[in-house]
Design a protein around this motif. Structure first.
Motif, short mmCIF file in Angstrom:
data_model
loop_
_atom_site.label_atom_id
_atom_site.label_comp_id
_atom_site.label_asym_id
_atom_site.label_seq_id
_atom_site.Cartn_x
_atom_site.Cartn_y
_atom_site.Cartn_z
N GLU A 187 0.81 -1.22 0.00
CA GLU A 187 0.00 0.00 0.00
C GLU A 187 0.85 1.27 0.00
N GLU A 188 1.98 1.23 0.70
CA GLU A 188 2.69 2.48 0.99
C GLU A 188 4.03 2.64 0.27
N THR A 189 4.49 1.61 -0.44
CA THR A 189 5.78 1.72 -1.12
C THR A 189 5.67 1.19 -2.55
N PRO A 190 6.61 1.59 -3.42
CA PRO A 190 6.63 1.05 -4.79
C PRO A 190 7.53 -0.18 -4.92
N LEU A 191 7.93 -0.77 -3.79
CA LEU A 191 8.85 -1.91 -3.84
C LEU A 191 8.26 -3.05 -4.67
N PRO A 192 9.10 -3.72 -5.46
CA PRO A 192 8.64 -4.90 -6.20
C PRO A 192 8.14 -5.99 -5.24
N ILE A 193 7.24 -6.81 -5.71
CA ILE A 193 6.65 -7.84 -4.86
C ILE A 193 7.71 -8.80 -4.33
N PHE A 194 8.71 -9.13 -5.15
CA PHE A 194 9.73 -10.08 -4.68
C PHE A 194 10.55 -9.49 -3.54
N GLU A 195 10.77 -8.17 -3.55
CA GLU A 195 11.51 -7.53 -2.46
C GLU A 195 10.66 -7.48 -1.19
N ILE A 196 9.38 -7.23 -1.36
CA ILE A 196 8.47 -7.22 -0.21
C ILE A 196 8.43 -8.61 0.42
N ALA A 197 8.39 -9.63 -0.43
CA ALA A 197 8.37 -11.01 0.07
C ALA A 197 9.61 -11.29 0.91
N ALA A 198 10.77 -10.92 0.41
CA ALA A 198 12.03 -11.16 1.13
C ALA A 198 12.07 -10.36 2.43
N HIS A 199 11.61 -9.12 2.39
CA HIS A 199 11.63 -8.26 3.57
C HIS A 199 10.73 -8.82 4.68
N CYS A 200 9.66 -9.50 4.28
CA CYS A 200 8.68 -9.98 5.25
C CYS A 200 8.88 -11.45 5.65
N GLY A 201 10.00 -12.03 5.27
CA GLY A 201 10.32 -13.37 5.74
C GLY A 201 9.83 -14.50 4.86
#
Length: 233
Positions: A187-201
């Motif tokens: 919702e709040e960042t333009p991060l790619p989905i794969f980076e979000i996945a890695a950031h969230c474990g």
């Protein structure tokens, strides 16, 4: 809401009756045991918040009971009562794991003060578990064994404690935190989905996709597109 539990362990029925009477109008569930062995079994099987134990209780005495509680990582505040206290004995009991030691006979006001002082806060474990998940959710290798080591409790007791206070088992609770964190980043960042996945474990974006769909009924990418349309409108 479940009442907090107090266990009273003493072979003297008059003492048990008196202490239970002191607690009659208090918001606690009271468990009673006349022998140390019986008290230990209750501590193993029930989630007891605070135990009041006679030092020389029959079967297993207070010091031995403290040793079992420590070795078995039972998460109960232990108060020891005795009519034969010395400074040296009091120090020994505190080192063995007692939260407090007090003398018999016990006055009502003194007893209730001790109980209220050492009774753990009602939501203590819920808060501690939530903080732990917040601090460690990004670790893809996080296991319940890590929780056990961190809080120093046994596996069986830990599973029951975790599920009782968070309403879900460890894996489900961790997954929920990870998905909620991923949703916030979508919702709040333009991060790619794969980076979000890695950031969230999550070990891969496909695992995030699967978990996200199960909870929200759509993929993270579809959710982001929906949010973009909502914001523009």
């Amino acid at each position: 809401m479940d009442k907090q539990k107090i266990l009273i362990v003493d072979h003297d029925l008059l003492v048990i009756s008196e202490l239970a009477g002191f607690l009659w109008d208090e918001p606690y569930e009271i468990c009673l045991a006349g022998y140390g062995v019986e008290g230990l079994e209750i501590l193993r099987q029930e989630e007891i918040d605070l135990a009041v134990v006679e030092l020389h209780v029959e079967g297993i005495d207070g010091i031995t009971l403290l040793k079992h509680v420590k070795e078995e990582k039972i998460q109960t505040a232990m108060l020891i009562m005795t009519s034969l206290r010395s400074a040296e004995l009091g120090e020994q009991l505190i080192k063995a794991g007692a939260a407090s030691v007090f003398d018999k006979p016990i006055e009502r006001d003194v007893f209730l003060t001790q109980v209220k002082r050492y009774m753990p806060p009602r939501d203590m474990w819920k808060t501690r578990f939530e903080v732990f998940l917040e601090d460690h959710y990004s670790n893809p290798d996080l296991k319940f064994e890590d929780v056990m080591r961190y809080f120093r409790f046994s596996k069986s007791h830990g599973y029951a404690l975790f599920k009782k206070h968070l309403g879900k088992a460890f894996r489900e609770s961790l997954r929920k935190v990870r998905i909620e964190k991923a949703k916030l980043l979508i919702e709040e960042t333009p991060l790619p989905i794969f980076e979000i996945a890695a950031h969230c474990g999550f070990r891969s974006s496909s695992r995030l996709n699967e978990a996200f769909k199960r909870l929200y009924g759509m993929s993270p990418r579809a959710y982001r597109q929906k949010e973009d349309i909502r914001v523009r409108n």
